[in-house]
Design a protein around this motif. Structure first.
Motif, PDB file in Angstrom:
ATOM      1  N   MET A   1       0.861  -1.176   0.000  1.00 43.41           N
ATOM      2  CA  MET A   1       0.000   0.000   0.000  1.00 43.41           C
ATOM      3  C   MET A   1       0.903   1.234   0.000  1.00 43.41           C
ATOM      4  O   MET A   1       1.859   1.308   0.760  1.00 43.41           O
ATOM      5  N   ASP A   2       0.594   2.202  -0.852  1.00 42.83           N
ATOM      6  CA  ASP A   2       1.356   3.452  -0.865  1.00 42.83           C
ATOM      7  C   ASP A   2       0.654   4.495   0.008  1.00 42.83           C
ATOM      8  O   ASP A   2      -0.451   4.275   0.496  1.00 42.83           O
ATOM      9  N   CYS A   3       1.327   5.618   0.222  1.00 38.91           N
ATOM     10  CA  CYS A   3       0.795   6.654   1.119  1.00 38.91           C
ATOM     11  C   CYS A   3      -0.532   7.223   0.627  1.00 38.91           C
ATOM     12  O   CYS A   3      -1.417   7.500   1.437  1.00 38.91           O
ATOM     13  N   ALA A   6      -3.127   4.770   1.478  1.00 41.83           N
ATOM     14  CA  ALA A   6      -3.219   4.688   2.943  1.00 41.83           C
ATOM     15  C   ALA A   6      -4.014   5.855   3.499  1.00 41.83           C
ATOM     16  O   ALA A   6      -4.836   5.680   4.402  1.00 41.83           O
ATOM     17  N   SER A  25      -3.354  -4.487   5.327  1.00 43.27           N
ATOM     18  CA  SER A  25      -2.386  -3.773   4.504  1.00 43.27           C
ATOM     19  C   SER A  25      -2.103  -2.386   5.076  1.00 43.27           C
ATOM     20  O   SER A  25      -0.956  -1.932   5.105  1.00 43.27           O
ATOM     21  N   LEU A  26      -3.138  -1.724   5.554  1.00 45.37           N
ATOM     22  CA  LEU A  26      -2.943  -0.408   6.158  1.00 45.37           C
ATOM     23  C   LEU A  26      -2.105  -0.524   7.427  1.00 45.37           C
ATOM     24  O   LEU A  26      -1.200   0.282   7.653  1.00 45.37           O
ATOM     25  N   HIS A  29       1.428  -0.875   6.486  1.00 48.74           N
ATOM     26  CA  HIS A  29       1.955   0.404   5.988  1.00 48.74           C
ATOM     27  C   HIS A  29       2.243   1.355   7.154  1.00 48.74           C
ATOM     28  O   HIS A  29       3.294   1.991   7.189  1.00 48.74           O
ATOM     29  N   GLN A  32       5.449   1.055   8.975  1.00 47.75           N
ATOM     30  CA  GLN A  32       6.645   1.503   8.262  1.00 47.75           C
ATOM     31  C   GLN A  32       6.653   2.993   7.909  1.00 47.75           C
ATOM     32  O   GLN A  32       7.669   3.505   7.464  1.00 47.75           O
ATOM     33  N   CYS A  33       5.521   3.688   8.098  1.00 51.00           N
ATOM     34  CA  CYS A  33       5.416   5.061   7.589  1.00 51.00           C
ATOM     35  C   CYS A  33       5.050   6.053   8.696  1.00 51.00           C
ATOM     36  O   CYS A  33       3.870   6.173   9.068  1.00 51.00           O
ATOM     37  N   CYS A  36       2.227   8.721   7.657  1.00 51.68           N
ATOM     38  CA  CYS A  36       0.836   8.265   7.693  1.00 51.68           C
ATOM     39  C   CYS A  36       0.382   8.007   9.125  1.00 51.68           C
ATOM     40  O   CYS A  36      -0.784   8.239   9.454  1.00 51.68           O
TER      41      CYS A  36
END
Length: 81
Positions: A1-3, A6, A25-26, A29, A32-33, A36
């Protein structure tokens, strides 16, 4: 999943309606982010404030009219018959 994805999913998550693989998936993410995660925290801070605002108190939003709503429901029911 990309930002980008997300950030869209965050809204559903804070409202409690994100499910299944997308929820997982969120979560992955967010692990790691930091950007977000920060946005999620901001959304969580806004959510309680939404409960304090009545839609008809906002500028430009008309006050609810129960008689008009009842009449609209009657017309809709009549159209189904």
């Amino acid at each position: 999943m990309d930002c980008e994805h997300a950030r869209i999913a965050l809204t559903a998550q804070v409202l409690g309606i994100l499910e299944g693989a997308e929820r997982d998936s969120l979560r992955a993410h967010l692990d790691q982010c930091p950007s977000c995660r920060s946005e999620r925290e901001e959304l969580l801070g806004v959510l309680p404030l939404l409960d304090t605002v009545m839609p008809y108190e906002l500028d430009g939003v008309p006050t609810p009219d129960p008689a008009r709503a009842i009449e609209a429901a009657r017309r809709a029911a009549a159209d189904r018959d």
